[in-house]
Design an enzyme around this catalytic site. Structure first.
Site, PDB file in Angstrom:
ATOM      1  N   PRO A  88      -7.052   1.203  -2.937  1.00 30.30           N
ATOM      2  CA  PRO A  88      -6.140   2.335  -3.129  1.00 30.30           C
ATOM      3  C   PRO A  88      -4.674   1.947  -3.329  1.00 30.30           C
ATOM      4  O   PRO A  88      -3.851   2.806  -3.636  1.00 30.30           O
ATOM      5  CB  PRO A  88      -6.297   3.142  -1.828  1.00 30.30           C
ATOM      6  CG  PRO A  88      -6.789   2.166  -0.826  1.00 30.30           C
ATOM      7  CD  PRO A  88      -7.617   1.166  -1.576  1.00 30.30           C
ATOM      8  N   TYR A 113       2.238   1.493 -12.724  1.00 27.64           N
ATOM      9  CA  TYR A 113       2.083   2.545 -11.708  1.00 27.64           C
ATOM     10  C   TYR A 113       2.045   3.930 -12.356  1.00 27.64           C
ATOM     11  O   TYR A 113       1.219   4.768 -11.999  1.00 27.64           O
ATOM     12  CB  TYR A 113       3.219   2.457 -10.684  1.00 27.64           C
ATOM     13  CG  TYR A 113       2.936   3.267  -9.431  1.00 27.64           C
ATOM     14  CD1 TYR A 113       2.330   2.686  -8.319  1.00 27.64           C
ATOM     15  CD2 TYR A 113       3.251   4.628  -9.367  1.00 27.64           C
ATOM     16  CE1 TYR A 113       2.045   3.433  -7.177  1.00 27.64           C
ATOM     17  CE2 TYR A 113       2.966   5.382  -8.232  1.00 27.64           C
ATOM     18  CZ  TYR A 113       2.371   4.770  -7.142  1.00 27.64           C
ATOM     19  OH  TYR A 113       2.082   5.519  -6.024  1.00 27.64           O
ATOM     20  N   TYR A 132       5.666   1.863   0.210  1.00 28.74           N
ATOM     21  CA  TYR A 132       4.634   0.830   0.318  1.00 28.74           C
ATOM     22  C   TYR A 132       5.278  -0.319   1.087  1.00 28.74           C
ATOM     23  O   TYR A 132       6.200  -0.962   0.588  1.00 28.74           O
ATOM     24  CB  TYR A 132       4.214   0.330  -1.056  1.00 28.74           C
ATOM     25  CG  TYR A 132       3.369   1.313  -1.856  1.00 28.74           C
ATOM     26  CD1 TYR A 132       1.985   1.246  -1.845  1.00 28.74           C
ATOM     27  CD2 TYR A 132       3.965   2.299  -2.648  1.00 28.74           C
ATOM     28  CE1 TYR A 132       1.200   2.120  -2.593  1.00 28.74           C
ATOM     29  CE2 TYR A 132       3.189   3.185  -3.394  1.00 28.74           C
ATOM     30  CZ  TYR A 132       1.811   3.086  -3.359  1.00 28.74           C
ATOM     31  OH  TYR A 132       1.037   3.958  -4.097  1.00 28.74           O
ATOM     32  N   LYS A 149      -4.980   4.182  -8.255  1.00 28.89           N
ATOM     33  CA  LYS A 149      -5.586   4.253  -9.591  1.00 28.89           C
ATOM     34  C   LYS A 149      -6.964   4.913  -9.639  1.00 28.89           C
ATOM     35  O   LYS A 149      -7.472   5.214 -10.725  1.00 28.89           O
ATOM     36  CB  LYS A 149      -5.690   2.841 -10.196  1.00 28.89           C
ATOM     37  CG  LYS A 149      -4.344   2.257 -10.588  1.00 28.89           C
ATOM     38  CD  LYS A 149      -3.770   2.973 -11.788  1.00 28.89           C
ATOM     39  CE  LYS A 149      -2.330   2.629 -12.057  1.00 28.89           C
ATOM     40  NZ  LYS A 149      -1.421   3.774 -12.015  1.00 28.89           N
ATOM     41  N   HIS A 180       7.508  12.792  -8.642  1.00 32.66           N
ATOM     42  CA  HIS A 180       8.279  11.698  -8.045  1.00 32.66           C
ATOM     43  C   HIS A 180       8.836  10.808  -9.150  1.00 32.66           C
ATOM     44  O   HIS A 180       8.108  10.386 -10.038  1.00 32.66           O
ATOM     45  CB  HIS A 180       7.393  10.867  -7.115  1.00 32.66           C
ATOM     46  CG  HIS A 180       7.209  11.474  -5.759  1.00 32.66           C
ATOM     47  ND1 HIS A 180       6.955  10.740  -4.628  1.00 32.66           N
ATOM     48  CD2 HIS A 180       7.285  12.758  -5.354  1.00 32.66           C
ATOM     49  CE1 HIS A 180       6.856  11.551  -3.583  1.00 32.66           C
ATOM     50  NE2 HIS A 180       7.045  12.783  -3.998  1.00 32.66           N
TER      51      HIS A 180
END
Ligand code: APR
Ligand code: PHB
Length: 389
Positions: free
Chosen positions: A292, A384, A200, A296, A72
């Protein structure tokens, strides 16, 4: 001495550490409380940092990951109908790989079988002794019989509920914890992903996450009160709530279907220091838990394994203890940064039940800033995709 390293716990941390050590010519044995089927039935997160992908390649366990993982380039963060695209590739030059933790664990079991490593399942009453002596001792019960192993080092890879961390005297441990007042209800469904990247979603009804496992398997979540149970959530109720929380254009194209798994996980941040106690080292969930939201958990376990593997090779092959002396500080430096990121993502995206108007405005302002600032987007992207090991 029976083994160079005894590893407690056959989750991803223990298996990956064993795989690396074996490839460096160091003998290990893994003691796991549950059956292999049980370990492989646990559904966990599904995003690998590129550094984790490279570690799995180096460990020789990436054939399926490279064939089936989905790279991604970015993710979508949404606030109601506002969509903020975080372009990891453009901002950091890096990608992440979507590939389930359960698959990683399965690949590791296969590789360890091929290595001929002994993995003892069904161990009970593990006791770790003599951590300050010339040899450490690990005892356990299996099928009613008590066994004792001696070793140079013990790796505590036995998760949050394991015995390793508790072997360090309470007075010498420092624990840091934040328990969040909500959980995530997750479902698996054999439907096509609603978006080609993860979403998200912050919304006035709470948080939702749209993730995926493959082109016809999705993992979706909604934030729920801690008092809820999976039985309280029919599939219909889940889909209705999920649609309310993602942007309208995504909701309009959402394909729904029956869930094939449904579970609720609480959210927690936790760190226990130090990570070394004499001849024992803590790795992964045994030492730290992240919520979550930043994806990580597994990635931190992988970086712990990176540091510890290097340190143990130095100690056992070259008689140089500098790596094991530094392990705790080195690993904790990265752990705390991931703690901060996971906490910040959690605060930015969830509705707190007892929150006041000010808290809600802070969340909206944080998201508004993220939408308009490339610097803020780069900061999120850098964390991220994973900080360097
Ligand atoms: N004796 C032997 N084994 C034990 C004991 C014990 N006393 N206690 C726990 N275990 C085993 C558990 O059954 C489990 O299989 O240790 C293993 C720990 O595995 P995980 O909980 O998966 O922890 P870890 O391997 O550190 O994995 C890192 O990343 O995404 C996160 O939480 C997620 O599991 C994931 C973690
Ligand atoms: C998942 O796919 O289960 C997943 C992905 C990203 C997260 C958490 C979970 O942040």
């Amino acid at each position: 001495m029976d083994h160079q390293v005894v590893i407690i716990g056959g989750g991803p941390s223990g298996l990956l550490l064993s795989q690396f050590l074996n490839r460096s010519g160091i003998s290990t044995i893994i003691l796991e409380r549950s059956s292999r089927d049980h370990v492989l039935s646990r559904i966990r997160a599904g995003v690998l940092e590129w550094g984790s992908v490279e570690m799995l390649r180096e460990a020789g366990v990436s054939a399926r990951l490279d064939a089936e993982g989905i790279p991604h380039d970015g993710t979508l963060i949404t606030d109601g109908d506002r969509e903020i695209h975080i372009d990891f590739k453009a901002l950091t030059g890096k990608q992440v790989m979507v590939y389930g933790q359960t698959e990683v664990t399965q690949d590791l079991y296969q590789a360890q079988d091929a290595m001929g490593t002994t993995i003892v399942h069904g161990v009970e009453d593990v006791v770790i002794d003599d951590l300050d002596a010339a040899e450490a001792r690990v005892s356990y019960t299996r099928d009613g019989a008590r066994h004792t192993l001696t070793c140079a080092y013990v790796a505590g890879c036995d998760g949050f509920h394991g015995v390793s961390r508790k072997t360090i005297p309470e007075a010498r441990r420092r624990e840091f914890e934040r328990v969040y007042p909500f959980g995530w209800l997750g479902i698996l469904s054999r439907t096509p992903p609603v978006n080609d990247e993860l979403i998200y979603a912050n919304s006035e009804h709470g948080f939702a996450l749209a993730s995926m496992r493959n082109p016809n398997l999705v993992r979706y979540y909604v934030q729920v009160p801690l008092s809820d149970r999976p039985e309280d959530w029919s599939d219909d109720r889940f889909w209705t709530e999920f649609k309310r929380r993602i942007p309208a254009d995504a909701a309009a194209r959402l394909v729904t279907g029956p869930s094939i798994e449904k579970s609720i996980a609480p959210l927690r941040s936790f760190v226990s220091e130090p990570l070394r106690w004499g001849r024992m080292f803590l790795v992964g969930d045994a030492a730290h838990i992240v919520p979550p939201t930043g994806a990580k958990g597994l990635n931190l376990a992988v970086s712990d394994v990176h540091y510890l593997h290097e340190a143990l090779v130095k100690a056992l092959k070259q008689g140089d203890d500098s790596g094991i002396d530094d392990y705790s500080a080195r690993a904790l430096d990265r752990i705390w940064k991931a703690m901060r990121f996971s906490w910040q993502m959690t605060m930015m995206l969830h509705r707190f039940d007892d929150e006041d108007g000010f808290a809600a405005q802070m969340r909206r302002a944080t998201l508004a800033h993220l939408a308009s600032s490339e610097a803020a987007q780069r900061d999120l992207a850098e964390n991220y995709v994973g900080l360097p090991f």
